[in-house]
Write an enzyme that holds these catalytic residues in place. Structure first.
Site, PDB file in Angstrom:
ATOM      1  N   LYS A 125       4.497   1.126   3.573  1.00 38.32           N
ATOM      2  CA  LYS A 125       3.141   1.253   4.115  1.00 38.32           C
ATOM      3  C   LYS A 125       3.009   0.296   5.309  1.00 38.32           C
ATOM      4  CE  LYS A 125       1.883   3.050  -0.334  1.00 38.32           C
ATOM      5  NZ  LYS A 125       2.175   4.464  -0.151  1.00 38.32           N
TER       6      LYS A 125
ATOM      7  N   HIS B 280      -0.902  -1.850  -1.292  1.00 38.41           N
ATOM      8  CA  HIS B 280      -1.863  -1.571  -0.209  1.00 38.41           C
ATOM      9  C   HIS B 280      -2.516  -2.851   0.314  1.00 38.41           C
ATOM     10  CE1 HIS B 280      -1.538   2.766  -0.703  1.00 38.41           C
ATOM     11  NE2 HIS B 280      -1.455   2.498  -1.991  1.00 38.41           N
TER      12      HIS B 280
ATOM     13  N   SER C  43      -5.732   2.753  -3.757  1.00 33.12           N
ATOM     14  CA  SER C  43      -5.527   3.504  -2.526  1.00 33.12           C
ATOM     15  C   SER C  43      -6.420   4.724  -2.380  1.00 33.12           C
ATOM     16  CB  SER C  43      -4.070   3.903  -2.400  1.00 33.12           C
ATOM     17  OG  SER C  43      -3.811   5.038  -3.152  1.00 33.12           O
TER      18      SER C  43
HETATM   19  C1  LIG Z   1      -0.450   1.507  -5.624  1.00 37.65           C
HETATM   20  C2  LIG Z   1       0.903   2.068  -5.330  1.00 37.65           C
HETATM   21  N1  LIG Z   1       1.975   1.552  -5.940  1.00 37.65           N
HETATM   22  C3  LIG Z   1       3.207   2.034  -5.701  1.00 37.65           C
HETATM   23  C4  LIG Z   1       3.421   3.077  -4.827  1.00 37.65           C
HETATM   24  C5  LIG Z   1       4.799   3.609  -4.611  1.00 37.65           C
HETATM   25  O1  LIG Z   1       5.345   3.099  -3.429  1.00 37.65           O
HETATM   26  P1  LIG Z   1       6.518   3.882  -2.683  1.00 37.65           P
HETATM   27  O2  LIG Z   1       5.864   4.898  -1.814  1.00 37.65           O
HETATM   28  O3  LIG Z   1       7.246   2.821  -1.919  1.00 37.65           O
HETATM   29  O4  LIG Z   1       7.370   4.493  -3.742  1.00 37.65           O
HETATM   30  C6  LIG Z   1       2.341   3.638  -4.160  1.00 37.65           C
HETATM   31  C7  LIG Z   1       2.586   4.742  -3.190  1.00 37.65           C
HETATM   32  O5  LIG Z   1       1.842   5.560  -2.859  1.00 37.65           O
HETATM   33  C8  LIG Z   1       1.045   3.134  -4.424  1.00 37.65           C
HETATM   34  O6  LIG Z   1      -0.023   3.680  -3.827  1.00 37.65           O
END
Ligand SMILES: Cc1ncc(COP(=O)(O)O)c(C=O)c1O
Length: 408
Positions: A250, A219, A191
């Protein structure tokens, strides 16, 4: 003994963050349903309308009518909360419906909901490691904090391989005894850099060395693949990933997370992960919103292609004026502005002069010196909004003599 001064300790810590320009200022927003990416921002001096350029609501699903209707209906039918953990009175019909449609989407036998993507990664990875004694984890250098939390929770042997580097991964796999349990863990879209992993190659390599494959598609879901199931679907390698994790916060536009895998894997995680067992389940209204979103996303070809069009247009325009962006094949456009103070200065200028909101990204989310603005165009960003952003940045770069992009 003198009483320790806790407040002074915390005060000193915060003073240090402020001095280094890393103190986190939360923007106070009111998103307006039906007007995304516009919102009102509340500041000490008043309220003003802004265009958001850093949202993870990648497709604007947070205001999609099907999602809103499902959530309104669920609220009226089932009330506010679930009333318990999944084990004790909090297992709602809508949870099970959502899990079975998620499993089918990823071509897996089963799925399991968590209250966030963070909890899903932390819970699933730590459970798998606990259930595979002596397990060695091979983790991409850029993996998300939630994966690292899951990996480190139960003190396993952890090998970090260089980002998206197959040779480094293979070298490390080859050095590990063939009868050791192994997990290869990576993301599909990273991300902060916007890079996309070579999933087919990673999956094949991992299986060659007998490793379990673990993929974070947070993502990727909704945005890639014929049915929007993510990069693994697009690259036709869903079968090469044993465990897939994603979230609803997201592209789904809601909140929550999940894991999809074989029946036994899901049953084992369900039976072991503390972050799943000891917490109130997702409110049914949220699960209903996620289910409605999933049903839209499976067929959201127009939304996806419009988003990719806007991403391509923004990237092309930024390259034309030689702004220092990272070019990747994904929907994330990072604009590098090394130095926390300078990065914040650019973000503040955009907000004050052209009502554009984009949050500066600092350490520890990215390494010191790699501070950036992370731009995420959605299908709802118009060509005029793109022009406004690029022209404003170009003006500021000229005015402040900021470094332009050198590479072709
Ligand atoms: C690659 C990745 N995994 C997991 C998460 C965590 O997701 P959540 O926001 O639903 O806790 C994020 C959140 O930014 C992320 O970028």
């Amino acid at each position: 003994m003198t009483h320790p001064n806790y407040r002074a300790r915390f005060h000193d810590y915060l003073a240090k963050l402020k001095q280094e320009g890393r103190y986190r200022h939360f923007a106070v927003l009111e998103r307006h349903c039906g007007a995304f990416p516009k919102a009102s921002m509340h500041t000490a001096t008043g309220v003003k309308d802004v265009t958001i350029w850093c949202s993870n609501d990648y497709l604007g699903m947070g205001q999609h009518t099907a999602v809103l209707e499902a959530m309104h209906e669920a609220l009226d039918m089932w009330g506010a909360g679930s009333g318990g953990t999944r084990n004790i009175s909090g297992n709602m019909l809508v949870h099970t419906q959502l899990e079975s449609e998620l499993a089918a989407w990823h071509a897996k036998e089963a799925a399991l909901l968590f209250t966030s993507g963070y909890n899903a990664n932390e819970g699933a990875l730590s459970a798998l490691i606990k259930l595979l004694p002596g397990c060695v984890v091979f983790s991409d250098q850029k993996n998300h904090a939630s994966m690292i939390a899951g990996i480190t929770r139960n003190h396993c042997n952890k090998n970090i391989f260089a980002h998206n580097n197959l040779a480094d991964l293979e070298r490390q796999l080859a050095e590990t005894s063939s009868d050791t349990f192994k997990i290869v863990a990576c993301e599909s879209v990273y991300s902060m850099d916007g890079t996309i992993a070579p999933l087919r190659e990673i999956g094949m390599l991992a299986h060659k060395y007998g490793a379990l494959t673990y993929l974070d598609e947070v993502h990727g879901v909704g945005l890639y693949g014929a049915n929007g199931a993510g990069v693994a679907e697009r690259d036709d390698c869903l079968d090469l990933f044993d465990v897939i994790v994603a979230n609803f916060g997201k592209s789904f536009g809601v909140a929550g997370g999940y894991v999809a895998a074989s029946r036994e894997t899901i049953d084992a995680i369900r039976s072991h992960a503390p972050g799943f067992i000891f917490t109130t389940s997702l409110p049914p209204v949220v699960a209903a919103g996620a289910l409605a979103s999933l049903r839209v996303l499976r067929d959201a070809h127009d939304l996806r292609s419009r988003m990719h069009r806007q991403v391509d247009l923004l990237r092309k325009r930024l390259l034309e004026v030689k702004l220092p962006i990272l070019t990747s094949g994904s929907h994330i456009v990072p604009l590098l502005i090394g130095g926390a103070q300078c990065c914040k200065g650019v973000a503040d200028w955009l907000f004050e002069n052209v009502n554009i909101y984009v949050q500066p990204i600092n350490y520890p989310t990215v390494a010191t010196g790699e501070e950036r603005l992370r731009l995420t165009p959605t299908p709802l960003h118009t060509d005029a909004m793109i022009d406004e952003l690029v022209d404003s940045l170009d003006f500021l770069w000229r005015q402040q003599h900021l470094p332009r992009r050198i590479a072709a």
